[in-house]
Design a protein around this motif. Structure first.
Motif, short mmCIF file in Angstrom:
data_model
loop_
_atom_site.label_atom_id
_atom_site.label_comp_id
_atom_site.label_asym_id
_atom_site.label_seq_id
_atom_site.Cartn_x
_atom_site.Cartn_y
_atom_site.Cartn_z
N MET A 1 0.84 -1.19 0.00
CA MET A 1 0.00 0.00 0.00
C MET A 1 0.88 1.25 0.00
O MET A 1 1.90 1.30 0.69
N GLU A 2 0.47 2.25 -0.76
CA GLU A 2 1.23 3.50 -0.82
C GLU A 2 0.35 4.67 -0.41
O GLU A 2 -0.86 4.67 -0.65
N GLY A 3 0.99 5.67 0.20
CA GLY A 3 0.31 6.90 0.54
C GLY A 3 0.89 8.04 -0.28
O GLY A 3 2.07 7.99 -0.66
N TYR A 4 0.07 9.04 -0.54
CA TYR A 4 0.53 10.18 -1.33
C TYR A 4 0.77 11.37 -0.42
O TYR A 4 -0.12 11.82 0.29
N VAL A 5 2.01 11.85 -0.46
CA VAL A 5 2.49 12.87 0.47
C VAL A 5 2.76 14.17 -0.28
O VAL A 5 3.42 14.16 -1.33
N HIS A 6 2.28 15.26 0.28
CA HIS A 6 2.53 16.58 -0.30
C HIS A 6 3.92 17.08 0.05
O HIS A 6 4.68 17.52 -0.81
N SER A 7 4.27 17.01 1.34
CA SER A 7 5.56 17.52 1.78
C SER A 7 5.88 16.98 3.17
O SER A 7 5.01 16.42 3.85
N LEU A 8 7.13 17.17 3.58
CA LEU A 8 7.61 16.68 4.87
C LEU A 8 8.32 17.81 5.62
O LEU A 8 8.96 18.66 5.00
N GLU A 9 8.16 17.82 6.93
CA GLU A 9 8.85 18.79 7.78
C GLU A 9 9.59 18.04 8.88
O GLU A 9 8.98 17.31 9.66
N SER A 10 10.90 18.23 8.94
CA SER A 10 11.72 17.43 9.85
C SER A 10 11.64 17.87 11.31
O SER A 10 11.76 17.04 12.21
N PHE A 11 11.46 19.17 11.55
CA PHE A 11 11.52 19.69 12.91
C PHE A 11 10.32 20.59 13.21
O PHE A 11 10.46 21.78 13.46
N MET A 25 -0.09 15.05 4.12
CA MET A 25 -0.66 14.16 3.12
C MET A 25 -1.34 14.95 2.01
O MET A 25 -1.80 16.08 2.22
N GLN A 26 -1.43 14.33 0.86
CA GLN A 26 -2.06 14.95 -0.30
C GLN A 26 -3.56 14.66 -0.29
O GLN A 26 -3.99 13.58 0.09
N GLY A 27 -4.35 15.64 -0.73
CA GLY A 27 -5.78 15.44 -0.91
C GLY A 27 -6.63 16.09 0.16
O GLY A 27 -6.38 15.93 1.35
N CYS A 28 -7.65 16.84 -0.27
CA CYS A 28 -8.62 17.42 0.65
C CYS A 28 -9.88 17.75 -0.14
O CYS A 28 -9.81 18.27 -1.26
N LYS A 29 -11.05 17.45 0.45
CA LYS A 29 -12.32 17.72 -0.22
C LYS A 29 -12.98 19.00 0.29
O LYS A 29 -14.00 19.43 -0.25
N MET A 30 -12.43 19.59 1.35
CA MET A 30 -12.93 20.89 1.80
C MET A 30 -12.32 21.98 0.92
O MET A 30 -11.24 21.80 0.34
N ARG A 31 -13.01 23.10 0.83
CA ARG A 31 -12.52 24.21 0.05
C ARG A 31 -12.56 25.47 0.91
O ARG A 31 -13.29 26.43 0.63
N PHE A 34 -9.84 30.30 3.32
CA PHE A 34 -8.59 30.82 3.84
C PHE A 34 -7.45 29.79 3.73
O PHE A 34 -6.39 29.96 4.32
N CYS A 35 -7.67 28.73 2.96
CA CYS A 35 -6.66 27.67 2.84
C CYS A 35 -5.34 28.24 2.35
O CYS A 35 -5.29 28.96 1.34
N HIS A 36 -4.25 27.90 3.05
CA HIS A 36 -2.94 28.38 2.61
C HIS A 36 -2.16 27.30 1.86
O HIS A 36 -1.01 27.51 1.48
N ASN A 37 -2.80 26.13 1.66
CA ASN A 37 -2.18 25.07 0.87
C ASN A 37 -3.16 24.47 -0.14
O ASN A 37 -3.43 23.27 -0.11
N PRO A 38 -3.70 25.27 -1.05
CA PRO A 38 -4.64 24.71 -2.05
C PRO A 38 -3.98 23.69 -2.96
O PRO A 38 -4.67 22.92 -3.62
N ASP A 39 -2.65 23.67 -2.97
CA ASP A 39 -1.94 22.68 -3.77
C ASP A 39 -2.03 21.28 -3.17
O ASP A 39 -1.59 20.30 -3.79
N THR A 40 -2.63 21.16 -1.97
CA THR A 40 -2.83 19.83 -1.37
C THR A 40 -4.18 19.24 -1.77
O THR A 40 -4.46 18.08 -1.45
N TRP A 41 -5.04 19.99 -2.43
CA TRP A 41 -6.41 19.53 -2.70
C TRP A 41 -6.43 18.31 -3.61
O TRP A 41 -7.20 17.38 -3.40
N SER A 74 -0.48 15.33 8.94
CA SER A 74 -1.38 16.45 8.68
C SER A 74 -1.80 16.40 7.21
O SER A 74 -1.77 15.35 6.59
N GLY A 75 -2.21 17.54 6.68
CA GLY A 75 -2.66 17.54 5.29
C GLY A 75 -2.59 18.89 4.66
O GLY A 75 -1.88 19.76 5.16
#
Length: 249
Positions: A1-11, A25-31, A34-41, A74-75
């Motif tokens: 199984m694989e998960g789709y990740v938008h980005s990682l933060e180490s600290f 994580m990648q993907g969101c159905k809310m719109r 004020f979303c500051h990461n629409p590239d995760t949708w 997170s997402g």
């Protein structure tokens, strides 16, 4: 199984107790307006990882976590990839890692098959960061595009099972900072028995450039971040001090 990740933060230092390895994580159905990461949708974008690959990357930073730190997922909206999350957290708990989910709760339902999977996930989750965007359902739909009824039901369920929760509320001027709504949110939180912390987060405009890059019109153009006075007002109404568990701060 694989998960789709938008980005990682180490600290990470603001997504749960201690120092966190934060997986967005990648993907969101809310719109959310004020979303500051629409590239995760988009559910089809992102880097794919197996649970083992992702855990291996995270554990490289384990020596920095101390006693309170660990992994936060997170997402986007991580619950949209609940099958992957179950596998990932089971492997993390096998390594005695403290696990946190930062979620807006939109996928939650007590219907199957989701509910059974959610119960399985909660067995390997130490803490939930639950984003409550707005308590009034009509305003919530306007602000996010979806109802909050199932989100509030998720909060109730987490209280029923005694799962530790931190509540997060983004204060958006003229949208989610109405005093009466804040009082209603405070009253709702008082009915729950598992809230260990309440955070008021200020709306900001740092993600506007992402909307522009995606060719999207930013819906809150002209809305400025809340003043310090409005932030303090919200903290007072929500009675923040009475929700803090010093063991987790």
């Amino acid at each position: 199984m694989e998960g789709y990740v938008h980005s990682l933060e180490s600290f990470g230092s603001v997504d749960g107790p201690g120092v966190r390895y934060v997986i967005f994580m990648q993907g969101c159905k809310m719109r959310c307006q004020f979303c500051h990461n629409p590239d995760t949708w988009d559910m089809t974008s992102g880097q794919s990882y197996t649970a083992d690959e992702l855990l291996e990357k995270a554990l490289r930073y384990r020596r920095y976590w101390g006693e309170k730190g660990g992994i936060t997922v997170s997402g986007g909206e991580p619950l949209l990839q609940i099958d992957f999350l179950i596998e990932f957290f089971k492997k993390a708990k096998a390594q005695n890692v403290h696990t946190v989910i930062d979620t807006a709760g939109n996928p939650f339902t007590r219907e199957e098959p989701f509910f059974g999977k959610f119960q399985e996930l909660m067995a390997v989750t130490d803490l939930i960061l639950l984003d409550v965007k707005e308590i009034d359902d009509k305003k919530h739909k306007n602000l996010t595009g979806v109802t909050n009824s199932n989100i509030l039901d998720m909060a109730k369920y987490l209280s029923e099972i005694g799962k530790p929760v931190w509540i997060r509320h983004v204060l958006v001027p003229s949208h989610s900072d109405n005093d009466e709504d804040l009082k209603e949110l405070s009253a709702f939180l008082k009915t729950l028995h598992n809230i260990q912390r309440v955070e008021v987060l200020p709306y900001h405009t740092m993600g506007i450039f992402k909307w522009e890059e995606l060719g999207l019109k930013y819906p809150l153009e002209g809305i400025l971040p809340p003043t310090n006075e409005r932030m303090e007002n919200a903290r007072q109404i929500l009675n923040i001090e009475n929700h803090i568990d010093n063991k987790l701060v």
